[in-house]
Design a protein around this motif. Structure first.
Motif, PDB file in Angstrom:
ATOM      1  N   GLN A  20     -52.742  45.994  38.430  1.00 14.67           N
ATOM      2  CA  GLN A  20     -51.738  44.680  37.884  1.00 14.67           C
ATOM      3  C   GLN A  20     -52.699  43.918  38.834  1.00 14.67           C
ATOM      4  O   GLN A  20     -52.058  42.444  39.346  1.00 14.67           O
ATOM      5  CB  GLN A  20     -50.652  45.038  37.821  1.00 14.67           C
ATOM      6  CG  GLN A  20     -51.002  45.497  36.159  1.00 14.67           C
ATOM      7  CD  GLN A  20     -48.829  46.010  36.269  1.00 14.67           C
ATOM      8  OE1 GLN A  20     -48.348  45.424  37.082  1.00 14.67           O
ATOM      9  NE2 GLN A  20     -48.348  46.226  34.442  1.00 14.67           N
ATOM     10  N   THR A  21     -52.085  43.936  40.250  1.00 14.56           N
ATOM     11  CA  THR A  21     -52.715  43.569  41.531  1.00 14.56           C
ATOM     12  C   THR A  21     -54.055  43.109  41.337  1.00 14.56           C
ATOM     13  O   THR A  21     -54.303  42.065  41.081  1.00 14.56           O
ATOM     14  CB  THR A  21     -52.483  44.568  42.547  1.00 14.56           C
ATOM     15  OG1 THR A  21     -51.585  45.339  42.870  1.00 14.56           O
ATOM     16  CG2 THR A  21     -53.581  43.228  43.956  1.00 14.56           C
ATOM     17  N   TYR A  24     -53.642  40.109  39.188  1.00 16.89           N
ATOM     18  CA  TYR A  24     -52.894  38.817  39.781  1.00 16.89           C
ATOM     19  C   TYR A  24     -54.248  38.115  40.400  1.00 16.89           C
ATOM     20  O   TYR A  24     -54.209  36.704  40.998  1.00 16.89           O
ATOM     21  CB  TYR A  24     -51.501  39.591  40.986  1.00 16.89           C
ATOM     22  CG  TYR A  24     -51.191  37.929  41.008  1.00 16.89           C
ATOM     23  CD1 TYR A  24     -50.969  37.067  40.215  1.00 16.89           C
ATOM     24  CD2 TYR A  24     -50.551  38.076  42.320  1.00 16.89           C
ATOM     25  CE1 TYR A  24     -50.462  35.680  41.099  1.00 16.89           C
ATOM     26  CE2 TYR A  24     -49.727  37.297  42.964  1.00 16.89           C
ATOM     27  CZ  TYR A  24     -49.670  36.694  42.458  1.00 16.89           C
ATOM     28  OH  TYR A  24     -48.976  35.315  42.801  1.00 16.89           O
ATOM     29  N   GLN A  27     -55.686  35.694  39.068  1.00 10.70           N
ATOM     30  CA  GLN A  27     -54.705  34.676  38.318  1.00 10.70           C
ATOM     31  C   GLN A  27     -54.782  34.216  39.107  1.00 10.70           C
ATOM     32  O   GLN A  27     -54.808  32.419  39.389  1.00 10.70           O
ATOM     33  CB  GLN A  27     -53.124  35.158  37.719  1.00 10.70           C
ATOM     34  CG  GLN A  27     -53.333  35.952  36.718  1.00 10.70           C
ATOM     35  CD  GLN A  27     -52.047  36.489  36.706  1.00 10.70           C
ATOM     36  OE1 GLN A  27     -51.011  35.927  36.588  1.00 10.70           O
ATOM     37  NE2 GLN A  27     -51.984  37.600  35.460  1.00 10.70           N
ATOM     38  N   ASP A 253     -42.977  31.742  37.968  1.00  9.75           N
ATOM     39  CA  ASP A 253     -44.257  32.763  37.473  1.00  9.75           C
ATOM     40  C   ASP A 253     -45.264  32.709  38.751  1.00  9.75           C
ATOM     41  O   ASP A 253     -45.796  30.806  38.378  1.00  9.75           O
ATOM     42  CB  ASP A 253     -44.919  32.580  36.023  1.00  9.75           C
ATOM     43  CG  ASP A 253     -45.929  33.535  36.065  1.00  9.75           C
ATOM     44  OD1 ASP A 253     -45.809  34.397  36.441  1.00  9.75           O
ATOM     45  OD2 ASP A 253     -46.004  33.635  34.975  1.00  9.75           O
ATOM     46  N   ASN A 254     -46.356  33.309  39.786  1.00 10.03           N
ATOM     47  CA  ASN A 254     -47.049  32.462  39.992  1.00 10.03           C
ATOM     48  C   ASN A 254     -46.898  31.916  41.303  1.00 10.03           C
ATOM     49  O   ASN A 254     -46.721  30.296  40.709  1.00 10.03           O
ATOM     50  CB  ASN A 254     -47.917  32.235  39.563  1.00 10.03           C
ATOM     51  CG  ASN A 254     -49.312  32.695  38.778  1.00 10.03           C
ATOM     52  OD1 ASN A 254     -48.829  33.572  39.127  1.00 10.03           O
ATOM     53  ND2 ASN A 254     -49.971  32.086  37.526  1.00 10.03           N
ATOM     54  N   LYS A 295     -41.980  36.300  38.548  1.00  8.95           N
ATOM     55  CA  LYS A 295     -43.006  37.706  38.797  1.00  8.95           C
ATOM     56  C   LYS A 295     -44.628  36.701  38.946  1.00  8.95           C
ATOM     57  O   LYS A 295     -44.639  35.052  39.156  1.00  8.95           O
ATOM     58  CB  LYS A 295     -43.515  37.555  36.845  1.00  8.95           C
ATOM     59  CG  LYS A 295     -44.515  38.505  36.388  1.00  8.95           C
ATOM     60  CD  LYS A 295     -44.518  37.883  34.675  1.00  8.95           C
ATOM     61  CE  LYS A 295     -45.756  39.007  34.004  1.00  8.95           C
ATOM     62  NZ  LYS A 295     -45.817  38.878  32.548  1.00  8.95           N
ATOM     63  N   ASN A 296     -45.016  37.847  39.603  1.00  6.29           N
ATOM     64  CA  ASN A 296     -46.431  37.346  40.405  1.00  6.29           C
ATOM     65  C   ASN A 296     -45.985  36.297  41.715  1.00  6.29           C
ATOM     66  O   ASN A 296     -46.364  35.996  42.107  1.00  6.29           O
ATOM     67  CB  ASN A 296     -47.661  36.545  39.194  1.00  6.29           C
ATOM     68  CG  ASN A 296     -47.873  37.653  38.444  1.00  6.29           C
ATOM     69  OD1 ASN A 296     -47.486  38.846  38.162  1.00  6.29           O
ATOM     70  ND2 ASN A 296     -47.410  36.848  37.624  1.00  6.29           N
ATOM     71  N   GLN A 327     -44.232  42.794  39.836  1.00  3.33           N
ATOM     72  CA  GLN A 327     -45.560  42.580  39.920  1.00  3.33           C
ATOM     73  C   GLN A 327     -45.959  41.758  41.083  1.00  3.33           C
ATOM     74  O   GLN A 327     -46.740  40.149  41.205  1.00  3.33           O
ATOM     75  CB  GLN A 327     -46.087  42.341  38.823  1.00  3.33           C
ATOM     76  CG  GLN A 327     -46.036  42.797  37.940  1.00  3.33           C
ATOM     77  CD  GLN A 327     -46.145  42.543  36.472  1.00  3.33           C
ATOM     78  OE1 GLN A 327     -47.286  41.604  36.502  1.00  3.33           O
ATOM     79  NE2 GLN A 327     -46.305  43.108  35.514  1.00  3.33           N
ATOM     80  N   SER A 328     -45.495  41.801  42.216  1.00  4.56           N
ATOM     81  CA  SER A 328     -45.327  40.751  43.051  1.00  4.56           C
ATOM     82  C   SER A 328     -45.625  41.890  44.756  1.00  4.56           C
ATOM     83  O   SER A 328     -46.224  42.756  44.544  1.00  4.56           O
ATOM     84  CB  SER A 328     -44.085  40.033  43.242  1.00  4.56           C
ATOM     85  OG  SER A 328     -43.857  38.913  42.459  1.00  4.56           O
ATOM     86  N   SER A 358     -44.175  46.604  42.940  1.00  2.71           N
ATOM     87  CA  SER A 358     -44.886  45.420  43.481  1.00  2.71           C
ATOM     88  C   SER A 358     -45.094  46.649  44.535  1.00  2.71           C
ATOM     89  O   SER A 358     -45.789  47.270  45.002  1.00  2.71           O
ATOM     90  CB  SER A 358     -43.814  44.774  43.960  1.00  2.71           C
ATOM     91  OG  SER A 358     -43.594  43.452  42.920  1.00  2.71           O
TER      92      SER A 358
END
Length: 422
Positions: A20-21, A24, A27, A253-254, A295-296, A327-328, A358
């Motif tokens: 997931q990292t 990201y 992203q 998000d983000n 998130k993120n 997810q950070s 995270s």
């Protein structure tokens, strides 16, 4: 070979987390093209036309003109100000200037990746400073949980400073691909403006791809309302990067926050400050406390072994705010989270705070709670579904190129120094 179930679970979690990292990291391409991490060397063209201080009819700013904002500019009487992509607004540093979008009025500032809208200091390059001008204040009619006064912070005309109501579905503003530079002017010891102040925004407001650089106070401060936001950047703010209060309920998000250990407010500054309500305004018992879902997030303090002692916690949670972060990545701070005395039991913490899936890299205790119960049990267990560095790492050991002047890169390095909280 027989694989122990616990070890397998940890192994699987590690693989999923790094997967997931990396996703990201892909992203984070959303930052390319419209951002500027070195605005003090940007040679903006001179202002050509001064904005009126009262805008009471629908108006349009064109990108073939560079505008000067001098003194406070109020959008009133349900008027809409539309700003074309690529427009530059220079802001007077002598006559304190802010853009105030009053209740019922609207700001439509929709830049693009190649033509962002820029609000910046009117000083020449290499002479711009945090707090050169006020900031952008957008006032909506959504819900807040204040029991008393509902007027915006700052020395604004009182007839234009009221906020809040019951219009949760209001589309208060549309902002995208906007840069706000060198805002946050200090009015006096107790009154400071933020880069972007959002008061009681309705949930149909649209805010994404907004970068705030070198704010002398908070970059983003959100007072109630329910607007969701995404793709936000706070770069080297003096005070908090993202501040939530007065019953804000929404999702981010983000988001990216880049702090420096030598840049901080005397009262303490955090990447995220979450307030359930504002004690100065009191709590309307019929309204809910702030509940923020993030998130993120990438929260970075640019610290190393020589200066990490000047850092604070990444997150401050106060007055029973509820905060979920997933997810950070959190790196370079003293602690992950600091709780005030309103959280009176471990159950409060479990019910009001979540950090999951995270990675964090801090040099002090991961969790600090000011209540007396903090010494009971292992409050680090709040972070058990995350990974962390075995030893504190300097920022350039964690991220690829965080100090590049124009194009810093905050992709996390592959490393074998992470382990899983158990």
């Amino acid at each position: 070979m027989k694989l122990n179930i616990v070890n397998f679970t940890i192994f699987l979690f590690t693989i999923l987390s790094f997967s997931q990292t990396k996703s990201y990291d892909d992203q984070m391409k959303w930052m390319k093209g419209w951002t500027n991490f070195d605005p003090n060397h940007e040679d903006y063209p001179e202002a050509e036309e001064k904005l009126p201080n009262i805008i009471n009819t629908d108006s349009y700013l064109s990108n073939d003109v560079v505008y000067l904002m001098s003194g406070n500019v109020y959008i009133i009487d349900n008027a809409t100000l539309t700003i074309q992509e690529g427009t530059i607004i220079r802001c007077d540093t002598e006559d304190a200037s802010s853009l105030v979008v009053t209740k019922g009025s609207r700001l439509i500032a929709k830049g693009s990746k190649t033509l962002p809208i820029v609000f910046t200091s009117n000083n020449t390059k290499r002479s711009r400073n945090p707090g050169d001008w006020g900031g952008i204040i957008v006032i909506g009619s959504g819900k807040v949980n204040a029991a008393t006064s509902k007027t915006v912070e700052g020395n604004f005309l009182p007839q234009y400073a009221e906020y809040g109501g019951s219009r949760e579905d209001e589309n208060t503003t549309e902002m995208s691909y906007v840069r706000i530079e060198y805002a946050g002017k200090k009015i006096n010891q107790s009154k400071e403006l933020n880069g972007l102040s959002l008061y009681a925004l309705g949930k149909n407001s649209i805010l994404h791809h907004i970068m705030i650089s070198y704010s002398a106070d908070d970059s983003f401060e959100v007072f109630g309302g329910s607007a969701n936001m995404n793709n936000l950047i706070s770069f080297k703010a003096k005070d908090d990067d993202y501040d939530f209060t007065l019953g804000y309920t929404g999702m981010l998000d983000n988001i990216l926050a880049i702090r420096h250990p030598y840049i901080s407010d005397s009262s303490g500054s955090y990447a995220i400050e979450a307030d359930g309500y504002d004690p100065k305004s009191g709590l309307d018992a019929t309204r809910i406390l702030s509940e923020i879902h993030i998130k993120n997030a990438t929260l970075i303090n640019l610290s190393d072994i020589s200066n990490y002692k000047f850092t604070t916690a990444a997150i401050s949670s106060k007055n029973m705010a509820k905060l979920n972060v997933t997810q950070s990545r959190i790196s370079g701070f003293a602690n992950v989270v600091l709780f005030d005395t309103s959280y009176t039991s471990y159950t409060d913490l479990e019910n009001k705070f979540l950090l999951e899936n995270s990675i964090f890299n801090v040099h002090g205790p991961t969790v600090i709670a000011k209540s007396q119960f903090a010494t009971i049990g292992n409050i680090d267990q709040l972070l058990k579904y995350n990974m962390y560095t075995k030893h504190f790492q300097a920022v350039d050991n964690v991220f690829v190129d965080p100090f590049h002047r124009k194009h810093p890169k905050f992709t996390i390095k592959d490393s074998d120094t992470y382990t899983v909280m158990q």
